[in-house]
Design a protein around this motif. Structure first.
Motif, short mmCIF file in Angstrom:
data_model
loop_
_atom_site.label_atom_id
_atom_site.label_comp_id
_atom_site.label_asym_id
_atom_site.label_seq_id
_atom_site.Cartn_x
_atom_site.Cartn_y
_atom_site.Cartn_z
N HIS A 106 19.27 55.63 26.60
CA HIS A 106 18.67 54.66 27.22
C HIS A 106 18.71 55.08 28.81
CE1 HIS A 106 23.01 53.57 28.18
NE2 HIS A 106 22.57 53.07 29.34
N THR A 148 20.15 46.67 26.02
CA THR A 148 19.33 47.46 26.59
C THR A 148 20.23 48.55 27.15
OG1 THR A 148 19.63 46.10 28.63
CG2 THR A 148 17.53 45.66 27.19
N SER A 183 16.59 49.96 29.44
CA SER A 183 15.81 50.05 28.24
C SER A 183 16.17 51.24 27.26
CB SER A 183 14.33 50.30 28.40
OG SER A 183 13.51 50.45 27.73
N PRO A 226 10.43 54.05 29.37
CA PRO A 226 11.25 52.61 28.95
C PRO A 226 10.31 51.56 28.40
CG PRO A 226 11.44 53.43 31.36
CD PRO A 226 10.22 54.33 30.91
N ASP A 231 10.64 47.02 33.45
CA ASP A 231 9.14 47.03 33.12
C ASP A 231 8.32 47.46 34.07
OD1 ASP A 231 10.03 44.62 34.56
OD2 ASP A 231 7.79 44.05 34.46
#
Length: 248
Positions: free
Chosen positions: A66, A61, A238, A229, A91
């Motif tokens: 990212h 990740t 992410s 993300p 998340d």
């Protein structure tokens, strides 16, 4: 809605993500990117001769372009504001639609592998004011090495911002700071002080391994930054596909 669509028709998109490929650069303590075909054309044929190809991927990740979540780093076991890992999960980070600012530190020269980017360099590169909530992108020029993993990783020696520069940015209450190098801060950095200050002390996201070359070539310094993300429950970062929306 009509007005918004008309404005978008008069704008253009600049892709700020690096490409993904087997053998691409990655931080040595993170897993590399891997891809393999799982089905090729002709393996499973539908009526009429129809077939499909597909592949599987594996990645960390924090590999490639990212974003670091606030749960990526801790100090003495504590995350930002003492929150739990679940409270700062990647998340829960909403899609990012914010004003972006480019600080092209490498506009007129190539930075050395051991060069520190301090407050003076950021101030000199600033072509417009930095405002609260901005996403500030710092170009070191290191992104030009992306297709050569050995040159890009460079045994973990890259130019980047100093802790003082990080304080200068955080004092402007920005949302995130990104760069075209692997860690935003200058590395090697034994204590990862910039990560600590931004993620743990300030609640400011870091975006790494950006492609800022087109922005720099076109001398774009202010734009609409858009990225999102993946909603990976329990993750601390992410992969990201960010864009700059600029006026024609």
């Amino acid at each position: 809605m009509k007005q918004l669509l008309e404005q978008l028709r008069q704008a253009r998109v600049i892709d700020l993500a690096q490409t993904w490929f087997v053998g691409m650069p990655h931080w040595p303590t993170h897993p590399p990117f891997a891809m393999a075909m799982t089905k090729e054309h002709g393996d499973y044929v539908l009526p009429g001769g129809v077939s499909a190809a597909a592949e599987m991927i594996a990645l960390g990740t924090h590999v490639g372009t990212h974003i670091d979540g606030l749960g990526h780093f801790s100090c003495n076991g504590l995350l930002y504001q003492g929150k739990s890992p679940r409270e700062v999960g990647i998340d829960l980070v909403p899609p990012v639609v914010r004003r972006g600012v480019l600080l092209d530190v490498a506009a007129d020269r190539e930075l050395a592998e051991d060069e520190s980017i301090g407050v003076a360099e950021l101030e000199q590169a600033a072509r417009c004011p930095i405002e609260p909530g901005d996403v500030v992108l710092v170009r070191t020029g290191w992104g030009r090495h992306w297709t050569n993993a050995r040159a890009f990783v460079n045994e973990q020696r890259q130019p980047g911002i100093t802790l003082e520069a990080a304080h200068w940015l955080s004092s402007r209450h920005i949302y995130a700071v990104g760069a075209d190098n692997v860690a935003v801060e200058r590395i090697p950095s034994p204590r990862m002080e910039v990560h600590m200050h931004m993620l743990v002390e300030s609640g400011i996201h870091l975006i790494e391994c950006l492609n800022l070359e087109q922005l720099a070539q076109e001398k774009v310094t202010e734009f609409l930054f858009i990225a999102s993300p993946l909603k990976i429950v329990g993750a601390t970062g992410s992969p990201l596909r960010p864009f700059a929306i600029v006026e024609e």
